[in-house]
Design a protein around this motif. Structure first.
Motif, PDB file in Angstrom:
ATOM      1  N   GLU A  87       0.814  -1.225   0.000  1.00  0.00           N
ATOM      2  CA  GLU A  87       0.000   0.000   0.000  1.00  0.00           C
ATOM      3  C   GLU A  87       0.846   1.272   0.000  1.00  0.00           C
ATOM      4  OE1 GLU A  87      -3.534   0.998   0.810  1.00  0.00           O
ATOM      5  OE2 GLU A  87      -3.747  -0.767  -0.484  1.00  0.00           O
ATOM      6  N   LEU A  88       1.968   1.236   0.712  1.00  0.00           N
ATOM      7  CA  LEU A  88       2.776   2.441   0.889  1.00  0.00           C
ATOM      8  C   LEU A  88       3.991   2.495  -0.038  1.00  0.00           C
ATOM      9  CD1 LEU A  88       2.706   2.714   4.801  1.00  0.00           C
ATOM     10  CD2 LEU A  88       1.341   4.014   3.150  1.00  0.00           C
ATOM     11  N   GLY A  89       4.121   1.502  -0.898  1.00  0.00           N
ATOM     12  CA  GLY A  89       5.243   1.508  -1.846  1.00  0.00           C
ATOM     13  C   GLY A  89       6.596   1.502  -1.152  1.00  0.00           C
ATOM     14  N   THR A  90       6.718   0.735  -0.073  1.00  0.00           N
ATOM     15  CA  THR A  90       7.933   0.835   0.756  1.00  0.00           C
ATOM     16  C   THR A  90       9.213   0.489  -0.008  1.00  0.00           C
ATOM     17  OG1 THR A  90       7.450  -1.369   1.609  1.00  0.00           O
ATOM     18  CG2 THR A  90       6.848   0.465   3.009  1.00  0.00           C
ATOM     19  N   GLN A  91       9.105  -0.362  -1.026  1.00  0.00           N
ATOM     20  CA  GLN A  91      10.337  -0.708  -1.750  1.00  0.00           C
ATOM     21  C   GLN A  91      10.880   0.465  -2.576  1.00  0.00           C
ATOM     22  OE1 GLN A  91      12.495  -3.327  -1.578  1.00  0.00           O
ATOM     23  NE2 GLN A  91      11.250  -3.685   0.240  1.00  0.00           N
ATOM     24  N   ALA A  92      10.064   1.475  -2.746  1.00  0.00           N
ATOM     25  CA  ALA A  92      10.546   2.659  -3.484  1.00  0.00           C
ATOM     26  C   ALA A  92      11.631   3.382  -2.697  1.00  0.00           C
ATOM     27  CB  ALA A  92       9.396   3.620  -3.771  1.00  0.00           C
ATOM     28  N   TYR A  93      11.558   3.311  -1.370  1.00  0.00           N
ATOM     29  CA  TYR A  93      12.523   4.079  -0.567  1.00  0.00           C
ATOM     30  C   TYR A  93      13.344   3.202   0.372  1.00  0.00           C
ATOM     31  CZ  TYR A  93       7.874   4.192   1.586  1.00  0.00           C
ATOM     32  OH  TYR A  93       6.610   3.861   2.032  1.00  0.00           O
ATOM     33  N   ALA A  94      13.405   1.898   0.051  1.00  0.00           N
ATOM     34  CA  ALA A  94      14.286   1.004   0.815  1.00  0.00           C
ATOM     35  C   ALA A  94      15.733   1.286   0.397  1.00  0.00           C
ATOM     36  CB  ALA A  94      13.929  -0.449   0.519  1.00  0.00           C
ATOM     37  N   ALA A  95      16.598   1.485   1.397  1.00  0.00           N
ATOM     38  CA  ALA A  95      17.987   1.859   1.088  1.00  0.00           C
ATOM     39  C   ALA A  95      18.700   0.777   0.273  1.00  0.00           C
ATOM     40  CB  ALA A  95      18.755   2.141   2.378  1.00  0.00           C
ATOM     41  N   ASP A  96      18.259  -0.486   0.437  1.00  0.00           N
ATOM     42  CA  ASP A  96      18.888  -1.581  -0.318  1.00  0.00           C
ATOM     43  C   ASP A  96      17.947  -2.089  -1.420  1.00  0.00           C
ATOM     44  OD1 ASP A  96      16.929  -2.612   1.241  1.00  0.00           O
ATOM     45  OD2 ASP A  96      18.104  -4.282   2.048  1.00  0.00           O
ATOM     46  N   GLY A  97      17.038  -1.230  -1.862  1.00  0.00           N
ATOM     47  CA  GLY A  97      16.063  -1.625  -2.892  1.00  0.00           C
ATOM     48  C   GLY A  97      16.717  -1.808  -4.257  1.00  0.00           C
ATOM     49  N   ILE A  98      15.871  -2.107  -5.233  1.00  0.00           N
ATOM     50  CA  ILE A  98      16.340  -2.391  -6.594  1.00  0.00           C
ATOM     51  C   ILE A  98      17.134  -1.216  -7.181  1.00  0.00           C
ATOM     52  CG2 ILE A  98      15.563  -2.791  -8.966  1.00  0.00           C
ATOM     53  CD1 ILE A  98      14.721  -5.132  -7.557  1.00  0.00           C
ATOM     54  N   VAL A  99      16.564  -0.026  -7.076  1.00  0.00           N
ATOM     55  CA  VAL A  99      17.197   1.119  -7.753  1.00  0.00           C
ATOM     56  C   VAL A  99      18.518   1.519  -7.081  1.00  0.00           C
ATOM     57  CG1 VAL A  99      16.901   3.587  -8.290  1.00  0.00           C
ATOM     58  CG2 VAL A  99      15.163   1.921  -8.980  1.00  0.00           C
ATOM     59  N   PRO A 100      18.560   1.640  -5.740  1.00  0.00           N
ATOM     60  CA  PRO A 100      19.871   1.931  -5.131  1.00  0.00           C
ATOM     61  C   PRO A 100      20.919   0.873  -5.479  1.00  0.00           C
ATOM     62  CG  PRO A 100      18.138   2.288  -3.526  1.00  0.00           C
ATOM     63  CD  PRO A 100      17.484   1.675  -4.731  1.00  0.00           C
ATOM     64  N   SER A 101      20.529  -0.391  -5.505  1.00  0.00           N
ATOM     65  CA  SER A 101      21.491  -1.449  -5.848  1.00  0.00           C
ATOM     66  C   SER A 101      21.979  -1.276  -7.287  1.00  0.00           C
ATOM     67  CB  SER A 101      20.849  -2.827  -5.701  1.00  0.00           C
ATOM     68  OG  SER A 101      20.275  -2.973  -4.429  1.00  0.00           O
ATOM     69  N   ALA A 102      21.054  -0.971  -8.179  1.00  0.00           N
ATOM     70  CA  ALA A 102      21.433  -0.787  -9.586  1.00  0.00           C
ATOM     71  C   ALA A 102      22.348   0.428  -9.753  1.00  0.00           C
ATOM     72  CB  ALA A 102      20.177  -0.629 -10.444  1.00  0.00           C
ATOM     73  N   ILE A 103      22.052   1.489  -9.016  1.00  0.00           N
ATOM     74  CA  ILE A 103      22.886   2.697  -9.113  1.00  0.00           C
ATOM     75  C   ILE A 103      24.330   2.356  -8.712  1.00  0.00           C
ATOM     76  CG2 ILE A 103      23.312   4.994  -8.153  1.00  0.00           C
ATOM     77  CD1 ILE A 103      20.200   5.156  -7.719  1.00  0.00           C
ATOM     78  N   ARG A 104      24.465   1.618  -7.609  1.00  0.00           N
ATOM     79  CA  ARG A 104      25.816   1.250  -7.143  1.00  0.00           C
ATOM     80  C   ARG A 104      26.544   0.413  -8.189  1.00  0.00           C
ATOM     81  NH1 ARG A 104      22.971   0.372  -2.290  1.00  0.00           N
ATOM     82  NH2 ARG A 104      23.202   2.185  -0.931  1.00  0.00           N
ATOM     83  N   GLU A 105      25.820  -0.520  -8.800  1.00  0.00           N
ATOM     84  CA  GLU A 105      26.426  -1.374  -9.823  1.00  0.00           C
ATOM     85  C   GLU A 105      26.912  -0.551 -11.014  1.00  0.00           C
ATOM     86  OE1 GLU A 105      26.940  -4.912 -10.332  1.00  0.00           O
ATOM     87  OE2 GLU A 105      26.995  -4.507  -8.181  1.00  0.00           O
ATOM     88  N   VAL A 106      26.061   0.346 -11.476  1.00  0.00           N
ATOM     89  CA  VAL A 106      26.429   1.153 -12.647  1.00  0.00           C
ATOM     90  C   VAL A 106      27.613   2.043 -12.329  1.00  0.00           C
ATOM     91  CG1 VAL A 106      25.658   2.982 -14.211  1.00  0.00           C
ATOM     92  CG2 VAL A 106      24.116   1.092 -13.653  1.00  0.00           C
ATOM     93  N   LYS A 107      27.566   2.695 -11.168  1.00  0.00           N
ATOM     94  CA  LYS A 107      28.645   3.625 -10.811  1.00  0.00           C
ATOM     95  C   LYS A 107      29.975   2.897 -10.616  1.00  0.00           C
ATOM     96  CE  LYS A 107      27.078   7.779 -10.937  1.00  0.00           C
ATOM     97  NZ  LYS A 107      27.740   8.802 -11.787  1.00  0.00           N
ATOM     98  N   ARG A 108      29.890   1.657 -10.114  1.00  0.00           N
ATOM     99  CA  ARG A 108      31.104   0.867  -9.916  1.00  0.00           C
ATOM    100  C   ARG A 108      31.706   0.513 -11.283  1.00  0.00           C
ATOM    101  NH1 ARG A 108      31.878  -4.090 -10.536  1.00  0.00           N
ATOM    102  NH2 ARG A 108      29.670  -4.636 -10.710  1.00  0.00           N
ATOM    103  N   ALA A 109      30.841   0.096 -12.195  1.00  0.00           N
ATOM    104  CA  ALA A 109      31.337  -0.418 -13.478  1.00  0.00           C
ATOM    105  C   ALA A 109      31.653   0.692 -14.477  1.00  0.00           C
ATOM    106  CB  ALA A 109      30.311  -1.379 -14.077  1.00  0.00           C
ATOM    107  N   VAL A 110      30.828   1.742 -14.481  1.00  0.00           N
ATOM    108  CA  VAL A 110      30.986   2.828 -15.467  1.00  0.00           C
ATOM    109  C   VAL A 110      30.860   4.169 -14.732  1.00  0.00           C
ATOM    110  CG1 VAL A 110      30.241   3.683 -17.733  1.00  0.00           C
ATOM    111  CG2 VAL A 110      29.742   1.317 -17.098  1.00  0.00           C
ATOM    112  N   PRO A 111      31.929   4.580 -14.038  1.00  0.00           N
ATOM    113  CA  PRO A 111      31.827   5.786 -13.197  1.00  0.00           C
ATOM    114  C   PRO A 111      31.429   7.045 -13.962  1.00  0.00           C
ATOM    115  CG  PRO A 111      33.885   4.602 -12.760  1.00  0.00           C
ATOM    116  CD  PRO A 111      33.259   3.940 -13.947  1.00  0.00           C
ATOM    117  N   SER A 112      31.738   7.077 -15.266  1.00  0.00           N
ATOM    118  CA  SER A 112      31.421   8.295 -16.023  1.00  0.00           C
ATOM    119  C   SER A 112      29.943   8.374 -16.410  1.00  0.00           C
ATOM    120  CB  SER A 112      32.275   8.350 -17.289  1.00  0.00           C
ATOM    121  OG  SER A 112      31.984   7.215 -18.101  1.00  0.00           O
ATOM    122  N   MET A 113      29.210   7.285 -16.272  1.00  0.00           N
ATOM    123  CA  MET A 113      27.793   7.307 -16.656  1.00  0.00           C
ATOM    124  C   MET A 113      27.014   8.189 -15.679  1.00  0.00           C
ATOM    125  SD  MET A 113      25.313   6.303 -18.668  1.00  0.00           S
ATOM    126  CE  MET A 113      25.974   4.996 -19.702  1.00  0.00           C
TER     127      MET A 113
END
Ligand code: PBG
Length: 326
Positions: A87-113
């Motif tokens: 109901e509250l969309g809690t995974q949208a703001y979970a610190a270890d959610g999908i998007v934060p994890s993906a951001i870390r992966e991208v920044k690790r692999a392609v820092p200039s992106m």
């Protein structure tokens, strides 16, 4: 000048003349690639309504970022598809959610992106609305702190830009305030300022599983006929501190882009949305139009209308076409 001496065709007589007089060019650095990131692992999953676009699991997204970067694409815009919705969309703001994890992966692999993250609840709520619902209505002010939390989670993970797309009043101010309180002054906010209630979002909702389970989005997204109101939305986002503003969709709203360009000096992004992409793909695959030529014409028209940046599912492909033509 005698009235019959002006011959505009002289301006187009040769390839060289056309090249030096060309007014509008598109470049891969104008494009932002939307990217769907989903739960699970080892997955690169095609999306039926968006041929050529995939959902990537977090472990696969860095590889795709590297490919985009090789194609000359400088920025991507992330959307998350969580395993569980509530109901509250809690995974949208979970610190270890999908998007934060993906951001870390991208920044690790392609820092200039440059990593941009969409900030909305609709992919994360069980009812599919962009905010918290109360008595069947989307509650603006209860939604704002949740959007702020999501922005902080994404910025902490390394996002360069957070992009609120929920069309809540004061969403830009809520994000800016939450970021600044958390010493995230360097993160930019790109407002989905003039986001219309459009029938061109269909393929996206299939891709993200984010169609509302009841009602529609007309209580928060803009009515298609209202150009002046769109300019007021952009103005209020700029007042709230937006660094970039957006018009979405692009093609049915080129006039809004053009009016916004004349009125404001801030950078303007235009979102060439899923339905606009799907139309060209569908007609192209049937041989009814030349897809490549049509796509480049569309992207050029969005730029000509006044957009600085174009969020487009054609990003990688168009970058390849442009490289091939040089
Ligand atoms: C989330 C969001 C949507 C899109 C971008 N962010 C869907 C919607 O408002 O229903 C649509 C993008 C597209 O169609 O490509 N609020």
């Amino acid at each position: 000048m005698p009235p019959d001496s002006l011959r505009l065709r002289r301006l187009r007589g040769t390839e060289g003349m056309r090249a030096i007089l060309n007014e509008t060019t598109v470049d891969p650095s104008d494009f932002i690639a939307p990217v769907f990131v989903r739960y699970g692992s080892g997955l690169v999953e095609p999306i039926a309504a968006l041929p050529g676009v995939n959902r990537y699991s977090v472990d696969k997204v860095a590889g795709y970022a590297a490919r985009l970067s090789d194609a000359g694409i400088r920025a991507m815009l992330l959307f998350g598809i969580p395993e569980a919705k509530d109901e509250l969309g809690t995974q949208a703001y979970a610190a270890d959610g999908i998007v934060p994890s993906a951001i870390r992966e991208v920044k690790r692999a392609v820092p200039s992106m440059l990593v941009m993250a969409d900030v909305c609840l609709c992919e994360y709520t069980s009812h599919g609305h962009c905010g918290v619902t109360r008595d069947g209505q989307v509650d603006n002010d209860e939604t704002l702190p949740l959007l702020g939390k999501a922005a902080v989670a994404y910025a902490n993970a390394g996002a360069d830009v957070v992009a609120p797309s929920a069309m809540m009043d004061f969403q830009v101010r809520a994000l800016r305030g939450a970021l600044d309180q958390n010493r995230l002054q360097r993160t930019l906010v790109m407002g989905y300022s003039a986001k219309f209630s459009s029938s061109f979002y269909g393929p996206f909702r299939e891709a993200a599983g984010s169609a509302p389970s009841f009602g529609d989005r007309k209580g928060y997204q803009m009515p298609p006929g209202n150009g002046r109101e769109a300019l007021r939305e952009i103005e209020s986002d700029l007042d709230e501190g937006a660094d970039l503003v957006m018009v979405k969709p692009a093609l049915p709203y080129l006039d809004v882009i053009s009016r916004a360009r004349a009125r404001f000096d801030a950078p303007i992004a235009a979102y060439n949305v899923s339905g606009e992409y799907a139309m060209l793909k569908a007609a192209g695959s049937r041989g009814w139009i030349d897809e490549k030529a049509a796509a480049l014409e569309v992207l050029t028209s969005i730029k000509r209308a006044g957009a600085d940046l174009i969020i487009t599912y054609f990003a990688e492909e168009a970058a390849g076409w442009l490289r091939g033509s040089r």
